[in-house]
Enzyme design. Structure first.
Site, short mmCIF file in Angstrom:
data_model
loop_
_atom_site.label_atom_id
_atom_site.label_comp_id
_atom_site.label_asym_id
_atom_site.label_seq_id
_atom_site.Cartn_x
_atom_site.Cartn_y
_atom_site.Cartn_z
N TYR A 1 0.77 -1.23 0.00
CA TYR A 1 0.00 0.00 0.00
C TYR A 1 0.81 1.30 0.00
O TYR A 1 0.63 2.15 -0.86
CB TYR A 1 -0.95 0.02 1.21
CG TYR A 1 -1.99 -1.06 1.20
CD1 TYR A 1 -2.81 -1.27 0.08
CD2 TYR A 1 -2.19 -1.88 2.30
CE1 TYR A 1 -3.77 -2.26 0.07
CE2 TYR A 1 -3.17 -2.87 2.30
CZ TYR A 1 -3.96 -3.06 1.18
OH TYR A 1 -4.90 -4.03 1.17
N ARG B 1 22.97 -7.05 22.42
CA ARG B 1 21.57 -6.89 22.78
C ARG B 1 21.23 -5.41 23.01
O ARG B 1 20.45 -5.06 23.90
CB ARG B 1 21.22 -7.68 24.05
CG ARG B 1 21.42 -9.17 23.91
CD ARG B 1 20.46 -9.77 22.90
NE ARG B 1 20.67 -11.21 22.71
CZ ARG B 1 20.00 -11.95 21.85
NH1 ARG B 1 19.08 -11.40 21.08
NH2 ARG B 1 20.26 -13.23 21.73
N HIS B 2 21.81 -4.55 22.19
CA HIS B 2 21.59 -3.10 22.35
C HIS B 2 21.78 -2.45 20.98
O HIS B 2 22.89 -2.42 20.45
CB HIS B 2 22.60 -2.53 23.36
CG HIS B 2 22.21 -1.18 23.89
ND1 HIS B 2 22.26 -0.04 23.12
CD2 HIS B 2 21.79 -0.79 25.13
CE1 HIS B 2 21.87 1.00 23.85
NE2 HIS B 2 21.57 0.56 25.08
N THR C 1 23.08 9.74 25.80
CA THR C 1 22.29 8.55 26.10
C THR C 1 21.71 8.01 24.80
O THR C 1 21.68 8.71 23.78
CB THR C 1 21.14 8.90 27.07
OG1 THR C 1 20.35 7.73 27.29
CG2 THR C 1 20.25 9.99 26.50
N SER C 2 21.26 6.77 24.84
CA SER C 2 20.67 6.18 23.64
C SER C 2 19.51 7.03 23.11
O SER C 2 19.29 7.11 21.90
CB SER C 2 20.14 4.77 23.95
OG SER C 2 21.20 3.92 24.33
N HIS D 1 -31.06 9.58 9.45
CA HIS D 1 -31.33 8.20 9.85
C HIS D 1 -31.32 7.26 8.64
O HIS D 1 -31.90 6.17 8.67
CB HIS D 1 -32.68 8.08 10.58
CG HIS D 1 -32.88 9.12 11.64
ND1 HIS D 1 -32.43 8.97 12.93
CD2 HIS D 1 -33.47 10.34 11.57
CE1 HIS D 1 -32.74 10.05 13.63
NE2 HIS D 1 -33.37 10.90 12.82
N GLN E 1 14.47 10.76 30.61
CA GLN E 1 15.41 10.17 29.67
C GLN E 1 14.88 10.28 28.25
O GLN E 1 15.64 10.37 27.29
CB GLN E 1 15.65 8.69 30.02
CG GLN E 1 16.80 8.08 29.22
CD GLN E 1 17.11 6.67 29.66
OE1 GLN E 1 16.51 5.73 29.17
NE2 GLN E 1 18.03 6.52 30.60
N SER F 1 -16.42 -8.35 -9.06
CA SER F 1 -16.71 -9.56 -8.31
C SER F 1 -16.31 -10.77 -9.14
O SER F 1 -16.57 -10.82 -10.35
CB SER F 1 -18.21 -9.64 -7.97
OG SER F 1 -18.56 -10.93 -7.50
N ARG G 1 -11.49 -0.05 0.99
CA ARG G 1 -10.11 -0.11 1.48
C ARG G 1 -9.85 1.01 2.48
O ARG G 1 -9.24 0.80 3.53
CB ARG G 1 -9.13 -0.01 0.32
CG ARG G 1 -7.66 0.01 0.78
CD ARG G 1 -6.71 0.29 -0.37
NE ARG G 1 -6.74 -0.76 -1.36
CZ ARG G 1 -6.06 -0.72 -2.50
NH1 ARG G 1 -5.31 0.33 -2.80
NH2 ARG G 1 -6.12 -1.73 -3.34
N SER H 1 9.38 0.94 24.10
CA SER H 1 10.19 0.83 22.90
C SER H 1 9.57 -0.06 21.81
O SER H 1 9.35 0.39 20.69
CB SER H 1 11.58 0.28 23.26
OG SER H 1 12.37 0.13 22.11
#
Length: 466
Positions: free
Chosen positions: A19, A83-84, A109-110, A157, A223, A271, A285, A316
């Site tokens: 898309y 792991r970072h 800092t990160s 309505h 932070q 169809s 859609r 995160s």
């Protein structure tokens, strides 16, 4: 499988693969993200150098020369070990900048790279969406102007009500879109930079020298920047989703009445089982994706509510999904809606037939007024009309016939004094009030002015690939 690429062996988000536009997909891409990180580390080094830290021109130049050449394989391997993600990219950047390695990410800092990059992506995301929204408003304004005085049945309505015009109904859609335009502009302008404030936002890492400010940064942060910023950004997108869902639902209802249709390609199939069908798949859609967009705002609401003290990391993973998906979803909704509004088809004869079917009932008060002016008694006329209306309603509801109230009035000698006036009494244009004038004034005073900043971007047309 022979002849199939690796990308077909794992789940791919349809928001990207099916898309969203290339520019919005790139805005939240890894390349955009990590090259922005490197630029932020470069800006940090330059600022620290200006503030007197022992950073050399050679180190700065080395960083500048390696902003784009990211080794994504190495970065992925580093992240598996560490792991970072931030430290993985610090090491990857340092690998190609050995001279600058000691000062990359110095004192930061990160969240210096993470949050500031997210804010840049949000800003750039709004900058992609706003011209697209402007083009939708422009196309729909042209449509409203073209059909400003075309009478059509109003509905309350979803029951036939007093007449309006096709253009006036489009202005109801436009009014919501103009509100969305203002909301998106405000959310975009309210965004600031997180700045460089250290691990808990106190700037303690930088107090050995004068403080370096960005002119549009948040004065206080933990932070992270306040996660209410994410709420503001996604709330306006969710609100846009509600607008688009309402517009496209209306188009789907009108398509069922055969009064209005979205564009339909020459070889398009409506169809697989019923070849005669012209389903409103674009509007469907939009409604489908709009529901997703409206649902996504619950993520930042809950995330902001549970940010303990100066921050907690349970934001995160959620933000990696909810922020990009909101912008990607809004992007394809607007592209699809532009395609719809550029090719809306109106069928005046069908609209006229529906009016003829209902207007005699709506004109009864006008008929009574005309009879009174011709010397008749209001109560007598009211009773005559009541009886004839019920007879005509029985033909419609019980026999499936057409509304023959007008023929019954013409056949009743009581109404002879006004027979020559019936054509003018039943002229649909006498039932639309000031709808055409409302359209003209609304477009002039409230719609066209909001499009002024986007004039240079109005000529882009949308061709949907799927």
């Amino acid at each position: 499988m022979e002849g199939s690429g690796e990308e077909f062996m794992k789940y791919r988000s349809p928001l990207v693969s099916r898309y969203a536009s290339k520019e919005m997909a790139y805005n939240f891409s890894d390349r955009k993200k990590f090259t922005t990180w490197r630029r932020l580390w470069l800006y940090l080094a330059k600022a620290e150098k200006e503030l007197g830290l022992s950073i050399t021109d050679a180190q700065v130049s080395e960083m500048e020369s390696h902003l784009e050449d990211i080794d994504f394989v190495m970065a992925a391997e580093e992240e598996r070990k560490l792991r970072h993600d931030v430290m993985a990219h610090v090491h990857t950047f340092a690998h190609c900048c050995p001279t600058a390695a000691p000062i990359i990410h110095l004192g930061a800092t990160s969240c210096y790279v993470g949050d500031n990059t997210d804010l840049i992506m949000l800003r750039d995301g709004f900058d992609i969406l706003l011209p697209k929204l402007a083009r939708v408003i422009d196309r729909l304004a042209n449509f409203a102007e073209k059909y400003a005085d075309l009478p059509t049945l109003g509905f309350t309505h979803y029951q036939p009500a007093q007449l309006t015009t096709v253009g006036k109904r489009a202005c109801l859609w436009l009014q919501d879109l103009v509100m969305d335009m203002r909301n998106l502009q405000r959310a975009r302008e309210d965004l600031r930079f997180r700045g460089v404030k250290g691990t808990t936002g106190t700037q303690a890492s930088f107090l050995h020298s004068s403080t370096y400010f960005h002119t549009r940064s948040y004065l206080v942060t933990g932070q992270t920047y306040s996660r209410k910023v994410d709420i503001d950004s996604l709330c306006v997108l969710a609100s846009l989703g509600a607008t688009v869902h309402k517009i496209c639902t209306d188009i789907r209802l009108l398509a069922n009445l055969k009064e209005i249709e979205e564009p339909f390609e020459k070889e398009q199939i409506g169809s697989s089982a019923m070849p005669y069908k012209r389903n409103p798949m674009r509007a469907e859609r939009c409604c489908s994706l709009a529901r997703h967009l409206m649902a996504l705002v619950s993520d930042p609401l809950q995330t902001a509510a549970v940010q303990w003290l100066e921050r907690t990391l349970d934001d995160s993973a959620n933000r990696r999904i909810s922020l990009p998906e909101s912008f990607l979803t809004a992007d394809i909704i607007l592209s699809t809606l532009q395609n719809i509004t550029e090719g809306l088809v109106v069928y005046p004869k069908v609209i006229e037939r529906h009016i003829r079917h209902e207007l005699p009932f709506m004109a009864t008060e006008n008929i009574i007024m005309a009879m009174v002016k011709a010397g008749g008694n209001r109560q007598d006329c009211h009773e005559k009309i009541r009886v004839l209306s019920q007879q005509a309603a029985a033909v419609v509801k019980q026999e499936g016939g057409d509304n023959d109230l007008l023929a019954r009035v013409q056949a009743d000698p009581y109404f002879t004094p006004i027979l020559g006036q019936l054509d003018s009494i039943l002229d649909p244009k006498t039932f639309i009030g000031r709808a055409p004038q409302q359209v003209t004034r609304f477009l002039s005073e409230e719609v066209r002015p909001v499009l002024e900043p986007y004039k240079s971007k109005m000529d882009v047309k949308i061709e949907l690939e799927l």
